[in-house]
Motif scaffolding. Structure first.
Motif, PDB file in Angstrom:
ATOM      1  N   GLY B  35       0.827  -1.212   0.000  1.00  0.00           N
ATOM      2  CA  GLY B  35       0.000   0.000   0.000  1.00  0.00           C
ATOM      3  C   GLY B  35       0.856   1.254   0.000  1.00  0.00           C
ATOM      4  N   THR B  36       1.936   1.221   0.777  1.00  0.00           N
ATOM      5  CA  THR B  36       2.805   2.398   0.828  1.00  0.00           C
ATOM      6  C   THR B  36       3.488   2.622  -0.510  1.00  0.00           C
ATOM      7  OG1 THR B  36       3.211   1.721   3.082  1.00  0.00           O
ATOM      8  CG2 THR B  36       4.540   3.519   2.263  1.00  0.00           C
ATOM      9  N   LEU B  37       3.907   1.519  -1.135  1.00  0.00           N
ATOM     10  CA  LEU B  37       4.534   1.657  -2.460  1.00  0.00           C
ATOM     11  C   LEU B  37       3.526   2.229  -3.458  1.00  0.00           C
ATOM     12  CD1 LEU B  37       7.089   0.973  -4.252  1.00  0.00           C
ATOM     13  CD2 LEU B  37       5.763  -0.976  -5.005  1.00  0.00           C
ATOM     14  N   THR B  38       2.299   1.728  -3.399  1.00  0.00           N
ATOM     15  CA  THR B  38       1.253   2.229  -4.302  1.00  0.00           C
ATOM     16  C   THR B  38       1.050   3.723  -4.105  1.00  0.00           C
ATOM     17  OG1 THR B  38       0.157   0.095  -4.116  1.00  0.00           O
ATOM     18  CG2 THR B  38      -1.129   1.871  -5.049  1.00  0.00           C
ATOM     19  N   LEU B  39       1.075   4.121  -2.840  1.00  0.00           N
ATOM     20  CA  LEU B  39       0.908   5.541  -2.517  1.00  0.00           C
ATOM     21  C   LEU B  39       2.052   6.355  -3.122  1.00  0.00           C
ATOM     22  CD1 LEU B  39      -1.342   6.788  -0.944  1.00  0.00           C
ATOM     23  CD2 LEU B  39      -0.029   6.528   1.136  1.00  0.00           C
ATOM     24  N   ALA B 258       7.377  14.868  -0.955  1.00  0.00           N
ATOM     25  CA  ALA B 258       6.454  13.870  -0.403  1.00  0.00           C
ATOM     26  C   ALA B 258       6.658  12.532  -1.097  1.00  0.00           C
ATOM     27  CB  ALA B 258       5.016  14.330  -0.577  1.00  0.00           C
ATOM     28  N   ARG B 259       6.889  12.591  -2.415  1.00  0.00           N
ATOM     29  CA  ARG B 259       7.101  11.366  -3.174  1.00  0.00           C
ATOM     30  C   ARG B 259       8.370  10.668  -2.698  1.00  0.00           C
ATOM     31  NH1 ARG B 259       6.558  13.466  -8.237  1.00  0.00           N
ATOM     32  NH2 ARG B 259       8.745  13.875  -8.483  1.00  0.00           N
ATOM     33  N   LYS B 260       9.401  11.460  -2.478  1.00  0.00           N
ATOM     34  CA  LYS B 260      10.669  10.886  -1.990  1.00  0.00           C
ATOM     35  C   LYS B 260      10.444  10.223  -0.624  1.00  0.00           C
ATOM     36  CE  LYS B 260      14.717  13.312  -2.531  1.00  0.00           C
ATOM     37  NZ  LYS B 260      15.685  14.330  -2.063  1.00  0.00           N
ATOM     38  N   THR B 261       9.705  10.925   0.239  1.00  0.00           N
ATOM     39  CA  THR B 261       9.425  10.381   1.575  1.00  0.00           C
ATOM     40  C   THR B 261       8.680   9.062   1.470  1.00  0.00           C
ATOM     41  OG1 THR B 261       9.238  12.634   2.380  1.00  0.00           O
ATOM     42  CG2 THR B 261       8.335  10.919   3.788  1.00  0.00           C
ATOM     43  N   LEU B 263       8.547   6.972  -1.075  1.00  0.00           N
ATOM     44  CA  LEU B 263       9.307   5.889  -1.679  1.00  0.00           C
ATOM     45  C   LEU B 263      10.350   5.345  -0.703  1.00  0.00           C
ATOM     46  CD1 LEU B 263       9.622   7.047  -5.392  1.00  0.00           C
ATOM     47  CD2 LEU B 263       8.208   5.248  -4.443  1.00  0.00           C
ATOM     48  N   ILE B 264      11.025   6.241   0.025  1.00  0.00           N
ATOM     49  CA  ILE B 264      11.973   5.758   1.046  1.00  0.00           C
ATOM     50  C   ILE B 264      11.199   4.976   2.103  1.00  0.00           C
ATOM     51  CG2 ILE B 264      13.542   6.465   2.900  1.00  0.00           C
ATOM     52  CD1 ILE B 264      14.386   8.825   1.134  1.00  0.00           C
ATOM     53  N   GLY B 265      10.043   5.538   2.481  1.00  0.00           N
ATOM     54  CA  GLY B 265       9.197   4.870   3.477  1.00  0.00           C
ATOM     55  C   GLY B 265       8.774   3.494   3.016  1.00  0.00           C
TER      56      GLY B 265
END
Lengths: 259, 594
Positions: B35-39, B258-261, B263-265
């Motif tokens: 889900g996080t990756l999808t986000l 936000a995208r970087k955050t 993707l790292i997340g």
């Protein structure tokens, strides 16, 4: 190797540990089991009888010596070939049943047949036949948890027979059963023996001897005694340490063997 | 073949039904990472689709042209030839533009004021999202700008000292949304952050203090929208051209941090999910040792054993991919909302095929990576050993034995439990390491100066920063939930696995309290190095993903974080440990007798 000899070992040895902690669980055993023979192996705890059974069934590999099952030398086989041999030629019965809790009785029985690649329909038909034979046709759809100990062991015996094996190897099959259940299982073994199935039973229970053709006593990893029982036509003629060969086995086969 | 397939499916279904809690935990762990990756992937297209939709709905121009250094009639003269330039198939404007100061709700900010007619234009027809379109004496706000300022239809605002009522809000594709509307510093080609408002064409001259101080903007439609470079070359070098692609790119930069955050997340969560799934799978495989031995005894080869086990985790991975994908996509609008600047929303349409494929592969890789080692180990396990269901004896190390002799009973039990299952101890350490790393990075983020955008004399909330903050919050919440699941599952596996030796220890005189403390200690001991390594790892991670001057939290904050994590681990592990210790010893010994 003699054609009617189902199991044969020469110098079979299994050791555990090293140096001062070395234990010879099975110590240079020679054994011949002809087709159709019901053999009981007895002895005190830790004498190596279960290890011997595991070696005969290819569940463990020997440290030294050779094992033949029918015409196949199994101690040098790959794990894959051993698995194939077990599902085609060996049926196991364990003291603690080892049924799959999540499968029903009939599903447990057909397990080996499905693994062997039989069609689901054929496997189910055979499993139902065997459950009927062990008197549990009406319990076919029950989970192991819904069966008594004796019933579970009968399911395990049916499973061991599902692929019509060359030999059934039973490890303390009555060890976890009460007297009534033990009687049920003994009766079943007697029927199996009478049908000509080769049978090797490791047991503490002297009553098992009543259904065996031959009894071997083990002590400290070796055979201490090898004697024919009533009705048995062959006796061990031990040669050296741990010997239990069945001389004249070809001529002395009592039961018809496989099928 | 059909028989074997039936067997694999049968065992798979029965096992999933038999262990619903573990199945749900596995699903949750993998779905959280997916889900996080999808986000994160949804954020990639944050402004792309809404921009396109807005462009289509507002008849967005292909190119917007402005003469940055001239005003009044000079500007109109500079723009006039472009309306008939080769390749131009349509235009709207030129519209007068003034770069003024707007005061609303006590804040004075830069405003790009554009004068428009009441009648809709052929190109760039801003879509009204609230109230009405421009009327004399009124002002219409670009929606994102209105949101940032907090103004609503009916409010009164002041533009360079002139009071105007707010008639409505609208969106356009001809300029980037707030704060990238391009407020031009008077007399220079440079721009500052600002927001866009529209006023009636008749009012703008008065607002700007005369028509000669007005700049102008021309919206152009090209025969070939991709040929904007060629158009830029034929137009005068003194003109500033902005293609629709450039504007779309500007808008997409809104979500860059936000995208970087995210993707790292998502990678951190993936690592945690692997640890989580590996822990659960290892526990399951341990619980299935007898079944495994039986399968081998009745003739299943290593490949069949691996297939039976792996199929289960791949099916769970597939289901988790679906759940994660749906959850991530549904949650995307909360974080990746294009804001007031665009029409529509990110999650309004089905996810792109590449997102579906990426999320599915991601989930399957997590499931396979976590399950592979235990499954391969299971496939090559000695059959007799598996039937006996015996744990591998711990390696006897003289130092450990000597040390444990001096330890209090609870710690001794903890050390022994970890020595018995060293892989689980390592997973517990990885779990704490990743959790601490993320929390440390979040702490670093928290102490930085929250950036506010200077839009003139006043500061407004920076939407980029807001998005990054929300992204960080989502990652932390999901990560904490996953870490919690991991801690409980790990302890519960230890409880199940150690119930027999612990029962024996209790028959030898260990109290229930000592057994509980021992189980907790078994989880707490590997957590200590995880926390110790996680804090510097989190700082390094933050430094790697940040630029500019960095502020560090005080030392006491780090100490509190470390102690807090260890206390949380202790508390979480105490619950299953207490539950296990309450069971009578005799029952445990009876149920675990082999």
């Amino acid at each position: 190797m003699t054609g009617s000899m189902v199991l044969r070992t020469r110098g079979l040895t299994r050791q555990y540990g090293r140096d001062s902690g070395l234990v010879r669980a099975v110590d240079e055993i020679d054994l011949d089991v002809p087709a159709g023979q019901a053999l009981a192996i007895m002895g005190p705890s830790g004498c190596g009888k279960s290890t011997l059974l595991h070696l005969l069934g290819g569940l463990q590999r020997p440290t030294d010596g050779q094992v033949w099952l029918a015409d196949h030398r199994i101690d040098t086989m790959s794990e894959r070939a051993l698995a194939r041999l077990r599902r085609d030629s060996v049926g196991f019965v364990f003291q603690s049943f080892h049924l799959m809790d999540e499968l029903t009785a009939v599903e447990n029985v057909e397990l080996a047949a499905l693994l062997a690649g039989q069609s689901p329909r054929r496997a189910r038909k055979r499993a139902m036949y065997l459950l009927d034979r062990v008197g549990l046709a009406d319990r076919a759809r029950h989970l192991p948890a819904e069966l008594s100990g004796g019933q579970r062991q009968r399911v395990a015996i049916a499973r061991a027979l599902s692929n019509d094996p060359l030999v059934v190897l039973a490890d303390e099959p009555t060890g976890n059963l009460d007297s009534a259940a033990t009687v049920e299982v003994l009766r079943l073994f007697d029927e199996i023996r009478a049908a000509g199935q080769t049978l090797v039973v490791v047991t503490h229970d002297a009553r098992i001897a009543a259904v065996a053709d031959r009894m071997i006593s083990m002590r400290d990893g070796a055979f201490a005694d090898d004697s024919p029982l009533a009705g048995a036509g062959m006796a061990g003629t031990g040669s050296g340490r741990g010997s239990g060969t069945a001389a004249g086995a070809a001529a002395g086969t009592v039961y018809g063997g496989r099928r | 073949m059909a028989g074997r397939l039936l067997l694999v499916c049968r065992l798979l279904v029965r096992d999933l039904r038999r262990r619903p809690t573990e199945t749900v935990l596995l699903l949750a762990a993998i779905a959280a990472a997916t889900g996080t990756l999808t986000l994160g992937l949804a954020l990639n297209g944050i402004a792309d689709r809404p921009y396109q939709r807005t462009r289509a709905a507002t008849a967005g121009p292909d190119v917007v042209v402005e003469p940055p250094e001239v005003t009044g009639t000079q500007a109109l003269t500079a723009l006039a030839p472009l309306t008939t330039a080769p390749g131009v198939t349509g235009h709207s404007g030129p519209y007068p533009v003034a770069y003024l100061m707007l005061t609303a709700r006590g804040k004075t900010v830069h405003a790009v004021v554009e004068g428009r007619d009441r009648a809709p234009a052929t190109l760039d027809r801003p879509a009204v999202t609230g109230g009405t379109w421009v009327r004399p004496g009124g002002v219409v706000f670009e929606r994102a700008f209105a949101d940032a300022l907090g103004v609503h239809t009916g409010d009164t605002v002041s533009v360079d000292g002139h009071s105007l009522r707010v008639d409505g809000t609208a969106v356009t594709a001809a300029r980037a949304a707030y704060p990238r509307a391009g407020w031009r510093v008077p007399g220079t080609p440079f721009t500052d952050p600002g927001g866009l408002v529209w006023v009636d064409r008749g009012d703008i001259a008065a607002l700007a203090g005369g028509s000669q101080s007005l700049s102008y903007t021309l919206n152009v439609k090209l025969a070939d929208p991709a040929a904007h470079d060629a158009f830029g070359a034929v137009s005068s070098a003194a003109l500033n051209t902005r293609s629709w692609q450039f504007i779309a790119e500007e808008d997409s930069a809104l979500a860059k941090q936000a995208r970087k955050t995210m993707l790292i997340g998502s990678w951190l969560l993936a690592a945690l999910a692997v640890a989580s799934v590996a822990g659960i799978v290892a526990g399951r495989v341990i619980g299935q040792r007898r079944r495994l031995g039986l399968l081998k005894a009745v003739g299943a080869g290593p490949a069949m054993v691996a297939a039976v086990h792996l199929a289960e985790y791949l099916v769970i991975g597939l289901a988790a991919a679906g759940i994660g994908l749906a959850a991530g996509w549904l949650a995307a609008p909360l974080l990746a909302s294009p804001g007031g600047g665009f029409l529509g929303s990110v999650g309004a349409h089905p996810p792109a095929l590449r997102t579906v494929v990426a999320a599915t592969c991601f989930a399957l890789v997590i499931a396979a990576a976590a399950a592979l080692a235990p499954v391969v180990r299971a496939a090559i396990t000695d059959t007799v050993h598996a039937l006996a269901d015996a744990a591998s004896p711990p390696r006897r190390r003289g130092g450990r034995v000597r040390l444990s002799r001096r330890l209090p009973t609870a710690l001794l039990i903890g050390v022994r439990i970890n020595a018995r299952r060293p892989r689980r101890a390592r997973l517990a350490m990885v779990n704490t390491l990743i959790t601490t790393t993320t929390l440390a990075a979040a702490l670093m983020f928290q102490v930085q100066n929250r950036q506010e955008t200077h839009i003139g004399p006043s500061e407004l909330v920076n939407p980029d920063d807001e998005r990054s903050y929300h992204a960080m919050l989502i990652v932390i919440v999901v990560l904490c939930v996953l870490a919690l699941i991991n801690a409980v599952v790990s302890t519960w596996s230890a409880v199940l696995d150690a119930r027999h030796p612990l029962a024996v220890a209790r028959t030898l005189g260990a109290t229930p309290g000592q057994a509980t403390a021992g189980l907790s200690a078994a989880q707490l001991l590997p957590a200590v190095p995880g926390v110790a390594a996680g804090i510097p790892a989190g700082i390094v991670l933050f430094l790697a993903a940040s630029a500019g001057q960095i502020r560090y939290p005080p030392g006491v904050w780090w100490l509190a974080t470390a102690l807090g994590i260890l206390l949380a681990v202790a508390a979480l592990t105490a619950v299953p440990a207490i539950a296990a210790a309450r069971r009578p010893v005799a029952d445990t010994l009876r149920s675990t007798a082999s």
